[in-house]
Design an enzyme around this catalytic site. Sequence first.
Site, PDB file in Angstrom:
ATOM      1  NE  ARG A 269      -3.625   0.133   2.348  1.00 23.86           N
ATOM      2  CZ  ARG A 269      -4.178  -1.020   3.159  1.00 23.86           C
ATOM      3  NH1 ARG A 269      -3.966  -0.448   4.430  1.00 23.86           N
ATOM      4  NH2 ARG A 269      -5.089  -1.707   2.809  1.00 23.86           N
TER       5      ARG A 269
ATOM      6  NE  ARG B 158       5.543   2.176   5.795  1.00 26.48           N
ATOM      7  CZ  ARG B 158       5.357   3.410   5.293  1.00 26.48           C
ATOM      8  NH1 ARG B 158       5.603   3.688   4.119  1.00 26.48           N
ATOM      9  NH2 ARG B 158       4.599   4.225   5.795  1.00 26.48           N
TER      10      ARG B 158
ATOM     11  CG  ASP C  92      -8.600  -0.931  12.136  1.00 26.50           C
ATOM     12  OD1 ASP C  92      -8.306   0.247  11.784  1.00 26.50           O
ATOM     13  OD2 ASP C  92      -7.618  -1.636  11.995  1.00 26.50           O
TER      14      ASP C  92
ATOM     15  CG  ASP D 233      -4.727   1.554   9.112  1.00 28.62           C
ATOM     16  OD1 ASP D 233      -4.608   2.237   8.103  1.00 28.62           O
ATOM     17  OD2 ASP D 233      -4.349   0.524   9.404  1.00 28.62           O
TER      18      ASP D 233
HETATM   19  C1  LIG Z   1       0.585  -0.329   8.988  1.00 29.67           C
HETATM   20  C2  LIG Z   1       0.861  -0.730   7.791  1.00 29.67           C
HETATM   21  C3  LIG Z   1       2.058  -0.696   7.326  1.00 29.67           C
HETATM   22  C4  LIG Z   1       3.244  -0.083   8.035  1.00 29.67           C
HETATM   23  O1  LIG Z   1       2.932   1.150   8.444  1.00 29.67           O
HETATM   24  P1  LIG Z   1       4.032   1.975   9.342  1.00 29.67           P
HETATM   25  O2  LIG Z   1       3.448   3.327   9.565  1.00 29.67           O
HETATM   26  O3  LIG Z   1       5.376   2.195   8.673  1.00 29.67           O
HETATM   27  O4  LIG Z   1       4.245   1.334  10.642  1.00 29.67           O
HETATM   28  C5  LIG Z   1       2.585  -1.032   6.004  1.00 29.67           C
HETATM   29  N1  LIG Z   1       1.479  -1.662   5.119  1.00 29.67           N
HETATM   30  C6  LIG Z   1       0.286  -1.536   5.515  1.00 29.67           C
HETATM   31  C7  LIG Z   1      -0.860  -2.282   4.647  1.00 29.67           C
HETATM   32  C8  LIG Z   1      -0.109  -1.334   6.760  1.00 29.67           C
HETATM   33  O5  LIG Z   1      -1.357  -1.489   7.178  1.00 29.67           O
END
Ligand SMILES: *Cc1c(COP(=O)(O)O)cnc(C)c1O
Length: 432
Positions: free
Chosen positions: A138, A142, A319, A356
């Site tokens: 997303r 990462r 959530d 989130d």
């Molecule tokens: C939470 C999350 C992350 C990591 O988020 P950080 O803010 O870097 O800790 C990465 N990918 C997804 C889909 C997430 O929900």
Amino acid sequence: MTEESLIAEDKAEPPSCSPEADEPPLSPSVFRRKFYPDVSDAQWNDWRWHFRNRITSVEDLSRFIPLTVKERTRLKLVSARFPLAVTPYYLSLMDLDDPCDPVRLQAVPSSLEVAAGAGHEDPLAEERDSVVPGLVHRYPDRVLMVLTDICAMLCRHCTRKREWHHGGWIHTPAEIERMLDYIRRTPQVRDVIISGGDPLTLSTPQLEKVLSALRQIPHVEIIRIGTRFPVVLPQRIDEELCAMLSKYGPIWLNTHFNHPNEITPEAAGACDRLLRAGVQVNNQSVLLRGVNDTVDTQLKLCHGLLRAKVRPYYLFQCDQVQGTEYFWTPVEVGLRIIEGMRGHTSGLAIPNYVIDLPDGRGKIPLTPNYVLTRTDHELVVRNYEGHISHFTNPKSAPLPRKPKVGVTAPPQLPFGWTVTEVKNEDRAGIRP
Ligand SMILES: *Cc1c(COP(=O)(O)O)cnc(C)c1O
Ligand code: SF4
């Protein structure tokens, strides 16, 4: 009794919680003597024993927790939809007689889980953002890698509650290979988050295979592991695991303490072993009504974490998942908590309060607003005690480039506040 009539009744009378428990909870050692008199220390300290002896049915649970026949019927209905699993260790941390015990609330099903509510099945749209099954990409740099849906304990507030239906899968080596392959082909991925389910339900050699494959990818700089084992089954953090993890650093482990009662000597010991193996430990808690929705509880939690050398990283707004509605809090609660911590205690103890966002829009931080008004030349700000200051905005420096994506929001009034006057003499002019 039909499901509908039970639910209608629940709406009429939510389970009552007395703020003070009459009797202190059994200490873990008394708990053991009472319920597991024949279990040796070696067994109790072996995570496999706890895993095998998890409590997974309402009948089983009623050996520990006093439940009326009616309550049993209700909870059976709930657990048919959202299964139940608790480790004996985690059960030993509860006040078994108090329905409002903050540890018990996280593990023991509630009839409110099946009361009709506003939650969604997959509010974070993780299914949509999966690039290959099990891998969510997303954010630019990462990815989130899901190896299994198995957890040591099933937390009632879990975001992935929807997965529990599918029950107990681990991705096959071929599926894991597809995820690894995507990461190999995607050089912007510098951070791989292995989450779940709980990846520490895999055996240490199984997990090692994945870690060593990731470590062979040059652009993967850090590996993160998301796990609740230090909290619900700290015995899992054994020498074998720590020795293995120490070979594949830098590894950052995010765990999930929600309440100070969870920070036991065993849990702190697990964090200590990880740290000694070179694994950084951070905490992501979820803001849960009745569990940790006060400044006092969050202060105790975060101070306890720092004493265990664990950094509070995130405090998540719960959530909006189906079956978790009864844990939700308005965002004002989270903002009050952060406001009650900032300035009052070490900055290290203060997590980032984030939502989130639904539909996979990602995490956004929420902070109490300390900027009352702002012009080109100055900011009028308040500090944690409510003292108002004027801060001159330096002018001459060239502005940094704007980020390529995203919209910059205009300066705004503090959340939920109206400003009529901004002088110290007249603080009454600013009201919540
Ligand atoms: C939470 C999350 C992350 C990591 O988020 P950080 O803010 O870097 O800790 C990465 N990918 C997804 C889909 C997430 O929900
Ligand atoms: S450990 Fe995490 S993934 Fe597993 S049930 Fe608890 S919150 Fe959900």
